[in-house]
Design a protein around this motif. Structure first.
Motif, mmCIF file in Angstrom:
data_model
loop_
_atom_site.group_PDB
_atom_site.id
_atom_site.type_symbol
_atom_site.label_atom_id
_atom_site.label_comp_id
_atom_site.label_asym_id
_atom_site.label_seq_id
_atom_site.Cartn_x
_atom_site.Cartn_y
_atom_site.Cartn_z
ATOM 1 N N ASP A 149 -14.896 7.810 -74.037
ATOM 2 C CA ASP A 149 -13.782 7.982 -75.021
ATOM 3 C C ASP A 149 -14.042 9.528 -75.566
ATOM 4 N N ALA A 150 -15.162 9.799 -75.643
ATOM 5 C CA ALA A 150 -15.421 11.130 -76.154
ATOM 6 C C ALA A 150 -14.797 12.218 -75.120
ATOM 7 N N LEU A 151 -14.930 11.902 -73.779
ATOM 8 C CA LEU A 151 -14.359 12.931 -72.881
ATOM 9 C C LEU A 151 -12.973 12.751 -73.105
ATOM 10 N N SER A 152 -12.412 11.802 -73.179
ATOM 11 C CA SER A 152 -10.779 11.473 -73.208
ATOM 12 C C SER A 152 -10.277 12.395 -74.425
ATOM 13 N N ARG A 153 -11.158 12.412 -75.574
ATOM 14 C CA ARG A 153 -10.653 13.176 -76.857
ATOM 15 C C ARG A 153 -10.865 14.721 -76.512
ATOM 16 N N VAL A 154 -11.985 15.241 -75.824
ATOM 17 C CA VAL A 154 -12.132 16.378 -75.367
ATOM 18 C C VAL A 154 -11.110 16.894 -74.534
ATOM 19 N N LEU A 155 -10.817 16.032 -73.556
ATOM 20 C CA LEU A 155 -9.641 16.545 -72.425
ATOM 21 C C LEU A 155 -8.498 16.613 -73.126
ATOM 22 N N ARG A 156 -8.223 15.775 -74.234
ATOM 23 C CA ARG A 156 -6.833 15.967 -74.935
ATOM 24 C C ARG A 156 -6.832 17.341 -75.658
ATOM 25 N N ALA A 157 -8.032 17.503 -76.416
ATOM 26 C CA ALA A 157 -7.924 18.886 -77.183
ATOM 27 C C ALA A 157 -7.813 19.966 -76.309
ATOM 28 N N ALA A 158 -8.227 19.933 -75.157
ATOM 29 C CA ALA A 158 -8.261 21.008 -74.039
ATOM 30 C C ALA A 158 -6.699 21.227 -73.378
ATOM 31 N N GLY A 159 -5.620 20.167 -73.951
ATOM 32 C CA GLY A 159 -4.329 20.550 -73.542
ATOM 33 C C GLY A 159 -3.814 19.464 -72.560
ATOM 34 N N ASN A 160 -4.698 18.464 -72.306
ATOM 35 C CA ASN A 160 -4.155 17.426 -71.096
ATOM 36 C C ASN A 160 -3.557 16.330 -71.766
ATOM 37 N N GLU A 161 -2.694 15.691 -71.053
ATOM 38 C CA GLU A 161 -2.339 14.191 -71.445
ATOM 39 C C GLU A 161 -3.013 13.426 -70.727
ATOM 40 N N GLU A 476 -17.013 30.230 -81.813
ATOM 41 C CA GLU A 476 -17.549 29.782 -80.305
ATOM 42 C C GLU A 476 -16.905 28.426 -80.169
ATOM 43 N N PHE A 477 -16.467 27.702 -81.168
ATOM 44 C CA PHE A 477 -15.865 26.144 -80.953
ATOM 45 C C PHE A 477 -14.879 26.034 -79.968
ATOM 46 N N PRO A 478 -13.730 26.804 -80.131
ATOM 47 C CA PRO A 478 -12.772 26.575 -79.231
ATOM 48 C C PRO A 478 -13.005 26.580 -77.732
ATOM 49 N N ARG A 479 -14.193 27.678 -77.437
ATOM 50 C CA ARG A 479 -14.836 27.794 -76.204
ATOM 51 C C ARG A 479 -15.672 26.734 -75.546
ATOM 52 N N VAL A 480 -16.306 26.303 -76.673
ATOM 53 C CA VAL A 480 -17.357 25.159 -76.346
ATOM 54 C C VAL A 480 -16.245 23.915 -75.896
ATOM 55 N N VAL A 481 -15.161 23.552 -76.355
ATOM 56 C CA VAL A 481 -14.492 22.496 -76.301
ATOM 57 C C VAL A 481 -13.812 22.570 -74.808
ATOM 58 N N GLU A 489 -18.286 17.405 -69.625
ATOM 59 C CA GLU A 489 -19.601 17.108 -70.641
ATOM 60 C C GLU A 489 -19.337 16.958 -71.964
ATOM 61 N N PRO A 490 -18.968 15.902 -72.339
ATOM 62 C CA PRO A 490 -18.795 15.851 -74.099
ATOM 63 C C PRO A 490 -20.076 15.948 -74.924
ATOM 64 N N HIS A 491 -21.187 16.061 -74.431
ATOM 65 C CA HIS A 491 -22.481 16.367 -74.998
ATOM 66 C C HIS A 491 -22.540 17.867 -75.612
ATOM 67 N N ARG A 492 -21.804 18.556 -74.937
ATOM 68 C CA ARG A 492 -21.667 20.098 -75.306
ATOM 69 C C ARG A 492 -21.333 20.031 -76.888
ATOM 70 N N ILE A 493 -20.521 19.352 -77.103
ATOM 71 C CA ILE A 493 -19.929 19.215 -78.361
ATOM 72 C C ILE A 493 -20.952 19.004 -79.536
ATOM 73 N N ALA A 494 -21.742 17.833 -79.092
ATOM 74 C CA ALA A 494 -22.915 17.096 -80.128
ATOM 75 C C ALA A 494 -23.848 18.383 -80.051
ATOM 76 N N ARG A 495 -24.300 18.922 -79.223
ATOM 77 C CA ARG A 495 -25.346 20.076 -79.124
ATOM 78 C C ARG A 495 -24.823 21.193 -79.894
ATOM 79 N N TYR A 496 -23.576 21.574 -79.816
ATOM 80 C CA TYR A 496 -22.806 22.596 -80.502
ATOM 81 C C TYR A 496 -22.999 22.406 -82.039
ATOM 82 N N LEU A 497 -22.548 21.146 -82.190
ATOM 83 C CA LEU A 497 -22.561 20.841 -84.127
ATOM 84 C C LEU A 497 -24.115 20.793 -84.479
ATOM 85 N N GLU A 498 -24.923 20.498 -83.697
ATOM 86 C CA GLU A 498 -26.319 20.589 -84.124
ATOM 87 C C GLU A 498 -26.631 22.122 -84.542
#
Length: 554
Positions: A149-161, A476-481, A489-498
């Motif tokens: 589910d996190a990967l799907s959210r990240v892929l959508r944020a990156a402009g994918n359907e 850096e957030f847009p690049r991390v996404v 690798e949605p775990h990159r979002i979590a590590r970025y938030l930390e």
């Protein structure tokens, strides 16, 4: 100034050098330039090795190219300095005003900050749970429910359907065993030895009888069919409800049966014959998967006429592609490692290119400890720990965040006490607390008559080291996404938030945001409040991508 804006400034500087013949590039100016935050802070805000990358195209030493770029960039808006280092590295410092303007950009973008400005036009089918409707979802399903589910959210944020798809394994002998187990419990008997056990079977059987009081008066064959179908519908509804509570929503629930009840399997076989990928041997029908690196050819129809599971897998893939998906992503468990080669070869047999139209990710196992002991047994489900029990024991936020923050291909051993501990040692608590603290600052500021106002915001006021660190983190957030989507690798979002939460706490410890006592509100207070509001927005956006709540109070 964000990394993308700085990249654009470097591209513009290169273009100006080419335009006035100071520099010649054999194949033109690159569309973008990679910039990074240097490991040594004293080297500047950002660094790039573009001069070293262009030396062959320019026919000049990298240091000469870097010096030309440094001179041109030093007079560019928003850049305080550009210095050449080593064989041709370029270290860049951003002007305080340009760096501080990142906060404005975040707040103007709001919930869309971090999202791609344009659609990729790519349609992705993401299948990340394939389960039997014969029992509760277990720990393995739970990891994929969170990560997928996190990967799907990240892929959508990156402009994918993206379409999230759940494959229902509702065909085969396990369904008949399920019906027989329910009927046995309804009659007060033990299920067949190879049937389904656990308290949930008795509970489900009782629900079926309550919903259909006359079911036990039917002939035995009809009873078995009725228990199977009613139990299937009820168990699937429970799976759907639990996943929705876990904030994992599927767009499509695809039935394996439907492949066989329609002409999908025959249609898939036709496609393969047209590609010349089927052959007959020993009375069976085979697919030539060894043509594309599989360790052996695969049987689709056995000599007795029975279809194999791989026939369903093939028909399902063809069905997805013909529904218009450009790419099919499969998230499979550790016990499916052998599927990578065969599914890739199957896609090639159909006429596609593995790695382009099909991509398979393999996740590893998870162990959860409680009081030093691994959770293995469930009162309700028998030999598995169910999603429902994990939600009740750990909570949605802690469970999702912890499962997502590690690479999916790494085995995990997690401890219930650590996941639920309310301290900064617990990453989910640490990030959520940062958001709550940010929200509290905004509330307290309003009580003092200080409201963030972009019209009165002077970004040059954000000039301290800690403010710069936090601003660069937000930038850096847009690049991390984008990287999380590209690398799956949605775990990159979590590590970025930390990391961002850490940068915020360091900022707050050294930079006073709110006026004290009779102190008048100054431009510094206003600017720092804008930075706080921007940080809150970024943390909230990141948590949303993980499907984790962003509390205003804790």
């Amino acid at each position: 100034m964000t990394p993308d804006q700085l990249s654009a400034a470097i591209v513009a500087a290169l273009q100006s050098l080419v335009d006035d013949s100071s520099l010649t590039l054999s194949d033109g100016v690159p569309a973008s330039v990679r910039v990074e935050r240097p490991k040594v802070k004293e080297h500047g805000d950002y660094a790039t090795n573009v001069a070293m990358q262009l030396t062959k195209k320019a026919g000049r030493p990298p240091r000469e190219i870097a010096e030309l770029l440094a001179d041109r960039l030093s007079v560019s808006d928003g850049i305080a300095s550009a210095e050449v280092a080593g064989p041709g590295f370029l270290n860049i410092r951003v002007a305080a005003g340009a760096q501080g303007d990142v906060a404005r950009h975040v707040l103007e973008a709001g919930e869309s900050y971090g999202h791609a400005a344009e659609s990729t036009g790519r349609r992705i089918n993401l299948e990340f749970i394939s389960a039997n409707p014969t029992g509760p979802l277990h720990l393995g399903h739970t990891r994929w429910a969170a990560v997928g589910d996190a990967l799907s959210r990240v892929l959508r944020a990156a402009g994918n359907e993206v379409t999230n798809e759940f494959y229902i394994n509702d065909r085969g002998s396990q369904m008949d065993k399920f019906g027989a187990s329910l009927r046995a419990r309804a009659l007060g008997h033990e299920p067949p030895e190879d049937g389904y056990h656990g308290a949930y079977v008795a509970d489900l059987a009782a629900q079926v009888v309550t919903a259909h009081p006359g079911i036990l008066e039917l002939p035995e064959d009809e009873q078995l069919l009725a228990f199977r179908e009613e139990g299937y519908a009820m168990q699937l509804a429970e799976q759907r409800s639990e996943l929705e509570e876990f904030r994992t929503v599927f767009d499509v629930w695809f039935s394996e049966r439907s492949l066989h009840e329609s002409d999908a399997v025959e249609h898939g076989m036709k496609r393969l014959r047209e590609q010349g990928r089927l052959f007959e041997s020993d009375g069976a029908t085979w697919m030539r998967t060894t043509d594309f690196g599989d360790d052996k050819d695969r049987v689709l129809v056995r000599s007795n006429g029975e279809l194999t599971y791989f026939a369903s897998d093939t028909a399902y893939y063809v069905n997805k592609r013909e529904r218009g998906f450009d790419q099919c992503l499969y998230l499979l468990g550790a016990d499916h490692h052998g599927y990578v080669g065969r599914l890739s070869a199957m896609a090639a047999c159909v006429g596609d290119t593995p790695g382009e139209q099909i991509e398979i990710l393999i996740g590893q196992l998870v162990k959860i400890l409680s009081n030093g002991q691994e959770l293995k047994l469930s009162k309700r489900a028998g030999t598995i720990v169910s999603l429902r029990e994990l939600i009740d024991l750990i909570g949605v936020d802690a469970l999702r965040y912890t499962l997502i923050r590690y690479p999916a291909d790494s085995p995990l051993t997690l401890d219930v006490a650590e996941m639920t501990r309310k301290s900064n040692d617990n990453p989910v608590y640490y990030v959520q607390y940062a958001h709550a603290r940010l929200a509290s600052i905004v509330r307290n500021a309003a009580d003092l008559g200080l409201v963030f106002d972009l019209e009165r915001f002077d970004p040059s006021q954000l000039s301290t080291e800690r403010e710069g660190d936090l601003l660069r983190s937000l930038a850096e957030f847009p690049r991390v996404v984008a990287q999380a989507a590209e690398l799956r690798e949605p775990h990159r979002i979590a590590r970025y938030l930390e990391d961002t939460a850490s940068a915020f706490h360091k900022f707050y410890d050294t930079c006073r945001v709110l006026p004290q006592g009779d102190e008048e509100i100054s431009d510094v207070h206003r600017a720092r409040l804008v930075l706080v509001a921007a940080t809150r927005q970024v943390v909230a956006n990141g948590l949303t991508m993980l499907g984790v709540s962003a509390p205003d109070r804790m």
